[in-house]
Enzyme design. Structure first.
Site, PDB file in Angstrom:
ATOM      1  N   CYS A 112       0.814  -1.216   0.000  1.00 28.04           N
ATOM      2  CA  CYS A 112       0.000   0.000   0.000  1.00 28.04           C
ATOM      3  C   CYS A 112       0.851   1.272   0.000  1.00 28.04           C
ATOM      4  CB  CYS A 112      -0.938   0.011   1.202  1.00 28.04           C
ATOM      5  SG  CYS A 112      -2.036  -1.402   1.208  1.00 28.04           S
ATOM      6  N   HIS A 251      -3.646   7.089   2.614  1.00 25.88           N
ATOM      7  CA  HIS A 251      -4.004   5.775   2.070  1.00 25.88           C
ATOM      8  C   HIS A 251      -5.405   5.423   2.572  1.00 25.88           C
ATOM      9  CE1 HIS A 251      -4.111   1.676   1.016  1.00 25.88           C
ATOM     10  NE2 HIS A 251      -3.864   1.203   2.222  1.00 25.88           N
ATOM     11  N   ASN A 281     -10.157  -0.335  -0.283  1.00 28.14           N
ATOM     12  CA  ASN A 281      -8.700  -0.215  -0.219  1.00 28.14           C
ATOM     13  C   ASN A 281      -8.098  -0.736  -1.525  1.00 28.14           C
ATOM     14  OD1 ASN A 281      -5.971  -0.555   0.251  1.00 28.14           O
ATOM     15  ND2 ASN A 281      -6.220  -1.481   2.273  1.00 28.14           N
TER      16      ASN A 281
HETATM   17  O1  UT7 Z   1      -3.789  -1.532   3.475  1.00 28.57           O
HETATM   18  C1  UT7 Z   1      -3.957  -2.717   4.222  1.00 28.57           C
HETATM   19  C2  UT7 Z   1      -4.092  -2.360   5.601  1.00 28.57           C
HETATM   20  N1  UT7 Z   1      -5.164  -3.080   6.255  1.00 28.57           N
HETATM   21  C3  UT7 Z   1      -5.951  -2.415   7.101  1.00 28.57           C
HETATM   22  O2  UT7 Z   1      -5.850  -1.223   7.255  1.00 28.57           O
HETATM   23  C4  UT7 Z   1      -6.929  -3.185   7.898  1.00 28.57           C
HETATM   24  C5  UT7 Z   1      -6.967  -2.667   9.304  1.00 28.57           C
HETATM   25  N2  UT7 Z   1      -8.005  -3.336  10.083  1.00 28.57           N
HETATM   26  C6  UT7 Z   1      -9.291  -3.040   9.928  1.00 28.57           C
HETATM   27  O3  UT7 Z   1      -9.662  -2.216   9.111  1.00 28.57           O
HETATM   28  C7  UT7 Z   1     -10.282  -3.707  10.857  1.00 28.57           C
HETATM   29  O4  UT7 Z   1      -9.568  -4.454  11.831  1.00 28.57           O
HETATM   30  C8  UT7 Z   1     -11.287  -4.631  10.117  1.00 28.57           C
HETATM   31  C9  UT7 Z   1     -12.250  -3.787   9.303  1.00 28.57           C
HETATM   32  C10 UT7 Z   1     -10.569  -5.611   9.231  1.00 28.57           C
HETATM   33  C11 UT7 Z   1     -12.093  -5.407  11.145  1.00 28.57           C
HETATM   34  O5  UT7 Z   1     -12.781  -4.484  11.988  1.00 28.57           O
HETATM   35  P1  UT7 Z   1     -12.716  -4.648  13.567  1.00 28.57           P
HETATM   36  O6  UT7 Z   1     -13.558  -3.591  14.156  1.00 28.57           O
HETATM   37  O7  UT7 Z   1     -11.271  -4.693  13.958  1.00 28.57           O
HETATM   38  O8  UT7 Z   1     -13.440  -6.029  13.774  1.00 28.57           O
HETATM   39  P2  UT7 Z   1     -12.884  -7.354  14.514  1.00 28.57           P
HETATM   40  O9  UT7 Z   1     -11.879  -8.023  13.647  1.00 28.57           O
HETATM   41  O10 UT7 Z   1     -12.485  -6.998  15.921  1.00 28.57           O
HETATM   42  O11 UT7 Z   1     -14.173  -8.231  14.574  1.00 28.57           O
HETATM   43  C12 UT7 Z   1     -15.319  -7.872  15.357  1.00 28.57           C
HETATM   44  C13 UT7 Z   1     -16.387  -8.877  15.109  1.00 28.57           C
HETATM   45  C14 UT7 Z   1     -15.895 -10.312  15.235  1.00 28.57           C
HETATM   46  O12 UT7 Z   1     -16.947 -11.072  15.784  1.00 28.57           O
HETATM   47  P3  UT7 Z   1     -16.953 -11.466  17.344  1.00 28.57           P
HETATM   48  O13 UT7 Z   1     -15.691 -12.253  17.549  1.00 28.57           O
HETATM   49  O14 UT7 Z   1     -16.937 -10.152  18.074  1.00 28.57           O
HETATM   50  O15 UT7 Z   1     -18.211 -12.228  17.497  1.00 28.57           O
HETATM   51  C15 UT7 Z   1     -15.684 -10.738  13.806  1.00 28.57           C
HETATM   52  O16 UT7 Z   1     -15.804 -12.133  13.630  1.00 28.57           O
HETATM   53  O17 UT7 Z   1     -16.878  -8.752  13.767  1.00 28.57           O
HETATM   54  C16 UT7 Z   1     -16.792 -10.005  13.099  1.00 28.57           C
HETATM   55  N3  UT7 Z   1     -16.527  -9.761  11.689  1.00 28.57           N
HETATM   56  C17 UT7 Z   1     -17.487  -9.508  10.799  1.00 28.57           C
HETATM   57  N4  UT7 Z   1     -18.818  -9.426  10.933  1.00 28.57           N
HETATM   58  C18 UT7 Z   1     -19.519  -9.133   9.829  1.00 28.57           C
HETATM   59  C19 UT7 Z   1     -15.323  -9.720  11.068  1.00 28.57           C
HETATM   60  N5  UT7 Z   1     -15.506  -9.440   9.764  1.00 28.57           N
HETATM   61  C20 UT7 Z   1     -16.830  -9.302   9.571  1.00 28.57           C
HETATM   62  C21 UT7 Z   1     -17.636  -8.998   8.455  1.00 28.57           C
HETATM   63  N6  UT7 Z   1     -18.968  -8.921   8.637  1.00 28.57           N
HETATM   64  N7  UT7 Z   1     -17.104  -8.778   7.249  1.00 28.57           N
END
Ligand code: UT7
Length: 324
Positions: A112, A251, A281
């Site tokens: 990125c 970004h 992204n």
């Molecule tokens: O250029 C590349 C750089 N990459 C990034 O910048 C990514 C950085 N990270 C993020 O943007 C975020 O961490 C994500 C958007 C990927 C995830 O968001 P989050 O608020 O960190 O969610 P999480 O991973 O803590 O997950 C929260 C909950 C989980 O469920 P439980 O364990 O709380 O029951 C996940 O299983 O959300 C669930 N979950 C989803 N639910 C619905 C994870 N992905 C999804 C989804 N839809 N797509």
């Protein structure tokens, strides 16, 4: 001698993949995606449409805006992690299709951060004698996205952006570049298979190792920290206050990350270019795509001070300050 951005261009494939479409593919919801990322839809290349196809279209638009003929280019730098094939470099494919017969060409692999890294390389070449350098960020992230992994497939999109750098003796253009890396965090975002460590095999495909793996939460924390750190470093180096930044082009990885960075820097959201809602992204394409949209929307006046900053797999983080 400095390098000035004399033309910008971008291109996104016409196919739109909405959050509603993703609801039919994995267990997710439009509400979750918008709330956690700010993404509403993204573009996806059609079958057979590769990185060079997107890159050439963005490059043609940038060359046209710059009024620089392809034959005058000294160097083509292609920032990408989704090139057409491991060999030849995608930059060479673009060089041929543009008819840039005098130009050297190579790819820059910094995920990125690729565009900001490539911009710094182009700037260095201009400072040492090149006249015109084409810098492209182009990605077909859909080719390395695991469409069964809801943790990653909601994030990425395809697109391309390009700029033409030309030599100038005016006191404007690229004022600074700061590039960083920390390979100890390489496992936060990676594609484990398909390279020389784990060459393509039935096992690689069966275990879906040819796709992006990401530790989302940890990446999020590092992203906010590195974006804030690189913005502060760029401001200090140029003896600028936050208030002197006219436009910030970050970004586009997650709207929450951008908002957290803006808050910590004390930068108002009106000064930030955002298009993550429409494209997600797009990795190395993200900054040049957003920059081109800002230019074409008339958001950049002559003399404006622009901050570009990125973070990504590697881990890498980088910034550039440009006086327009
Ligand atoms: O250029 C590349 C750089 N990459 C990034 O910048 C990514 C950085 N990270 C993020 O943007 C975020 O961490 C994500 C958007 C990927 C995830 O968001 P989050 O608020 O960190 O969610 P999480 O991973 O803590 O997950 C929260 C909950 C989980 O469920 P439980 O364990 O709380 O029951 C996940 O299983 O959300 C669930 N979950 C989803 N639910 C619905 C994870 N992905 C999804 C989804 N839809 N797509």
């Amino acid at each position: 001698m400095r390098s000035r951005i004399v033309g910008t261009g971008s291109y996104v494939p016409p196919r739109v993949l909405t959050n509603a479409d993703l609801e039919r593919m994995v267990e997710t919801s439009d509400e979750w995606i918008v709330k956690r990322t700010g993404i509403k839809e993204r573009r996806v290349a059609s079958p057979g449409e590769a990185c060079s196809d997107l890159g050439v279209r963005a490059a043609e638009r940038a060359l046209e805006a710059a009024g620089v003929p392809a034959g005058d280019l000294d160097f083509i730098l292609m920032a990408t992690c989704t090139g057409d094939a491991p060999l030849p470099s995608t930059a060479c494919l673009v060089q041929h299709r543009l008819g840039a017969t005098r130009a050297a060409a190579c790819d820059v692999s910094a995920a990125c951060c690729g565009f900001v890294y490539a911009l710094a390389v182009g700037d260095s070449f201009i400072r040492t004698g090149a006249q015109h350098v084409l810098v492209i960020g182009s990605e077909v992230m859909s080719a390395i996205t695991d469409w069964t992994d809801r943790g990653t497939c909601i994030l990425f999109g395809d697109g391309a952006g390009a700029v033409v750098l030309s030599a100038t003796d005016e006191d404007r253009g690229i004022l600074s570049s700061h590039l960083h890396s920390d390979g100890s965090l390489g496992d936060l975002i990676c594609v484990p298979g398909g390279g020389s460590r784990m060459p393509p095999s039935e096992k690689v495909v069966a275990e879906r190792m040819q796709y992006i793996k990401m530790k989302g939460n940890e990446t999020y924390e590092v992203a906010v920290k590195t974006l804030v750190r690189s913005a502060k470093e760029a401001l200090e180096h140029n003896k600028l206050s936050v208030g002197e930044i006219d436009l910030y082009v970050p970004h586009q990885a997650n709207l929450r990350i951008i908002k957290a960075v803006a808050h910590r820097l004390g930068l108002p959201m009106e000064k930030i270019v955002l298009n993550i809602d429409r494209y997600g992204n797009t990795s190395a394409a993200s900054i040049p795509l957003a920059l081109d949209e800002a230019v074409r929307a008339g958001r950049l006046q002559e003399g404006a001070t622009v901050l570009l900053s990125a973070f990504g797999s590697g881990l890498t983080w980088a910034s550039s300050v440009v006086r327009w």
